[in-house]
Design a protein around this motif. Structure first.
Motif, PDB file in Angstrom:
ATOM      1  N   HIS A 138       0.899  -1.138   0.174  1.00  0.00           N
ATOM      2  CA  HIS A 138      -0.069   0.077  -0.122  1.00  0.00           C
ATOM      3  C   HIS A 138       0.845   1.149   0.043  1.00  0.00           C
TER       4      HIS A 138
ATOM      5  N   GLU B  64     -10.764   0.760  -6.075  1.00  0.00           N
ATOM      6  CA  GLU B  64     -11.966   1.319  -5.306  1.00  0.00           C
ATOM      7  C   GLU B  64     -12.524   2.196  -6.383  1.00  0.00           C
TER       8      GLU B  64
ATOM      9  N   GLN C 226     -16.851 -13.921  -1.943  1.00  0.00           N
ATOM     10  CA  GLN C 226     -15.852 -13.346  -1.294  1.00  0.00           C
ATOM     11  C   GLN C 226     -15.607 -11.947  -1.823  1.00  0.00           C
ATOM     12  N   LYS C 227     -15.042 -11.151  -0.722  1.00  0.00           N
ATOM     13  CA  LYS C 227     -15.073  -9.948  -1.231  1.00  0.00           C
ATOM     14  C   LYS C 227     -13.498  -9.765  -1.889  1.00  0.00           C
ATOM     15  N   LEU C 228     -13.374  -8.686  -2.721  1.00  0.00           N
ATOM     16  CA  LEU C 228     -12.198  -8.768  -3.433  1.00  0.00           C
ATOM     17  C   LEU C 228     -11.067  -7.842  -2.742  1.00  0.00           C
ATOM     18  N   ASP C 229      -9.979  -8.740  -2.301  1.00  0.00           N
ATOM     19  CA  ASP C 229      -9.039  -8.249  -1.308  1.00  0.00           C
ATOM     20  C   ASP C 229      -7.499  -8.728  -1.634  1.00  0.00           C
ATOM     21  N   ASP C 230      -6.739  -8.362  -0.768  1.00  0.00           N
ATOM     22  CA  ASP C 230      -5.339  -9.149  -1.272  1.00  0.00           C
ATOM     23  C   ASP C 230      -5.054 -10.412  -1.433  1.00  0.00           C
TER      24      ASP C 230
ATOM     25  N   ASN D   6      -1.557  -2.617  -5.691  1.00  0.00           N
ATOM     26  CA  ASN D   6      -2.199  -1.769  -4.604  1.00  0.00           C
ATOM     27  C   ASN D   6      -3.550  -1.921  -4.769  1.00  0.00           C
ATOM     28  N   SER D   7      -3.943  -2.878  -3.944  1.00  0.00           N
ATOM     29  CA  SER D   7      -5.759  -3.081  -4.267  1.00  0.00           C
ATOM     30  C   SER D   7      -6.638  -1.920  -4.255  1.00  0.00           C
ATOM     31  N   LYS D   8      -5.959  -0.750  -3.429  1.00  0.00           N
ATOM     32  CA  LYS D   8      -6.928   0.218  -3.312  1.00  0.00           C
ATOM     33  C   LYS D   8      -6.916   1.167  -4.725  1.00  0.00           C
TER      34      LYS D   8
ATOM     35  N   SER E 203      -3.953 -12.157  -4.621  1.00  0.00           N
ATOM     36  CA  SER E 203      -2.656 -13.032  -4.302  1.00  0.00           C
ATOM     37  C   SER E 203      -2.821 -14.690  -4.810  1.00  0.00           C
TER      38      SER E 203
END
Ligand SMILES: NC(=O)c1ccc[n+]([C@@H]2O[C@H](COP(=O)([O-])OP(=O)(O)OC[C@H]3O[C@@H](n4cnc5c(N)ncnc54)[C@H](O)[C@@H]3O)[C@@H](O)[C@H]2O)c1
Length: 336
Positions: free
Chosen positions: A14, A156, A190-194, A151-153, A198
């Motif tokens: 991040h 958004e 599932q929610k989209l996250d790191d 950077n998954s942010k 990965s």
């Protein structure tokens, strides 16, 4: 952070600005829409480094713009001491990476993918490309980035349609892998996250590292894509890539079940997974046998025999067949 055998280092960070700051000499190729949406965070990292803004439309991933990017590098006196940093979706990283692979016979390359699909697919595995004379990705190179920074942010601001494109590829690699990631994705949405990003990267990286130049094992990654490509072409690209691949996965599930390669339970689970991730689309166009034949024939991967990736009970496999056999199967299942 981990390394894989095809030499791309994938970093989840991040504080990506620090990583960019630490690169001594650099030039940027940046997706124009992303740049305009994220000026506040992008402008500070540019300092006085040269940057090229790219209008990321599929029709712009072409030789004219490749030449424009190379001319920009030359005008800015970029040399091999520079890192070429591409920030954007798959269109931008594909053309930017191709430019990096041929400018001065290859420069150091860093990718910051900004779409879900870019993170788990386009920036992984070292394929670079432009579209040439109407054929998608027909000119390119194999050139792995030195670093891919995730950077998954960034996601958004991504529109829902682009998220669908990413989920279609994510579900695809989980189905190919058939292990824990598939179980996890199938348990509930599932929610989209790191973690999701990965895991999907690990599966693609693992397959690509076994077959870096796409001679055999990498073909498995074409699951749903031959049919997806037909849908894209007949809809004149009005149906998105992700939606087309999702339809492709459903058609291939139907063929695999009808041909006895999977049980009814596995077939139902595949359809349930597609529906869980809102990837359960219907094919709406009437398609002639001859149109399907021509599209498959034109596909650069298909020679006399074509490789159709089908589902097995636990994973997937490549079935070699004549174009005629493939067309007959696809035609039979494309409306189900
Ligand atoms: N090299 C490979 O192995 C590989 C694999 C899969 C796909 N691809 C290629 O990738 C391309 C598709 O990539 P894509 O799906 O990332 O699409 P894309 O690059 O077109 O990006 C999608 C759209 O989202 C915008 N965008 C990018 N990041 C954004 C953000 N964070 N917020 C809001 N908008 C954003 C872009 O400007 C564009 O309009 C195709 O050209 C395909 O051929 C390459």
């Amino acid at each position: 952070m981990y390394n894989d055998s095809i030499a791309t280092e994938v970093i989840f960070e991040h504080n990506w600005e620090d990583l960019i700051d630490n690169i001594p000499t650099k030039v940027f190729v940046i997706d124009k829409i992303f740049f305009n949406l994220h000026r506040d965070i992008i402008i500070p990292i540019l300092n006085n480094d040269p940057y090229y803004l790219f209008d990321a439309k599929e029709s712009d991933k072409n030789i004219t713009n490749l030449i424009d990017i190379l001319s920009f590098f030359q005008k800015e006196e970029i040399n091999r001491a520079f890192h070429i940093v591409c920030i954007g979706g798959g269109i931008t990283t594909d053309i930017g990476s191709f430019a990096a692979s041929i400018y001065m016979r290859g420069c150091k390359l860093v990718l910051l993918p900004t779409t879900f699909l870019g993170m788990i697919d386009a920036s992984i595995g070292g394929k670079t490309a432009i579209n040439f004379q109407g054929i998608k990705n027909n000119v390119g190179s194999f050139y792995c980035a030195d670093q891919v920074i995730i950077n998954s942010k960034f996601l958004e601001s991504l529109p829902k349609l682009e998220l669908i494109n990413g989920w279609a590829e994510c579900v695809k690699v989980a189905l190919i892998d058939g292990n824990n990631f598939l179980t996890k994705l199938s348990a509930n949405k599932q929610k989209l996250d790191d973690f999701i990003i990965s895991e999907a990267i690990k599966i693609k990286n693992d397959i690509c590292s076994q077959d870096p130049f796409d001679n055999e094992k990498r073909q498995l990654l074409n699951l749903g894509h031959s049919v997806g490509h037909i849908i894209e072409v007949i809809s004149n690209f009005s149906i998105s890539h992700g939606k087309s691949v999702a339809i492709g996965l459903k058609v291939i599930a139907g063929i695999s079940y009808a041909e006895g390669f999977v049980s009814q339970s596995r077939y139902n689970k595949i359809l349930k997974l597609l529906s869980l991730y809102e990837l359960d689309f219907k094919q709406q166009f009437e398609v002639d046998y001859s149109i399907i034949y021509d599209i498959l024939k034109q596909d650069k991967k298909n020679r006399k025999l074509m490789s159709l990736v089908l589902f097995s009970e636990k994973s997937v496999f490549v079935q070699k067949m004549t174009l005629e056999e493939a067309v007959a199967l696809i035609k039979k299942h494309i409306y189900n």
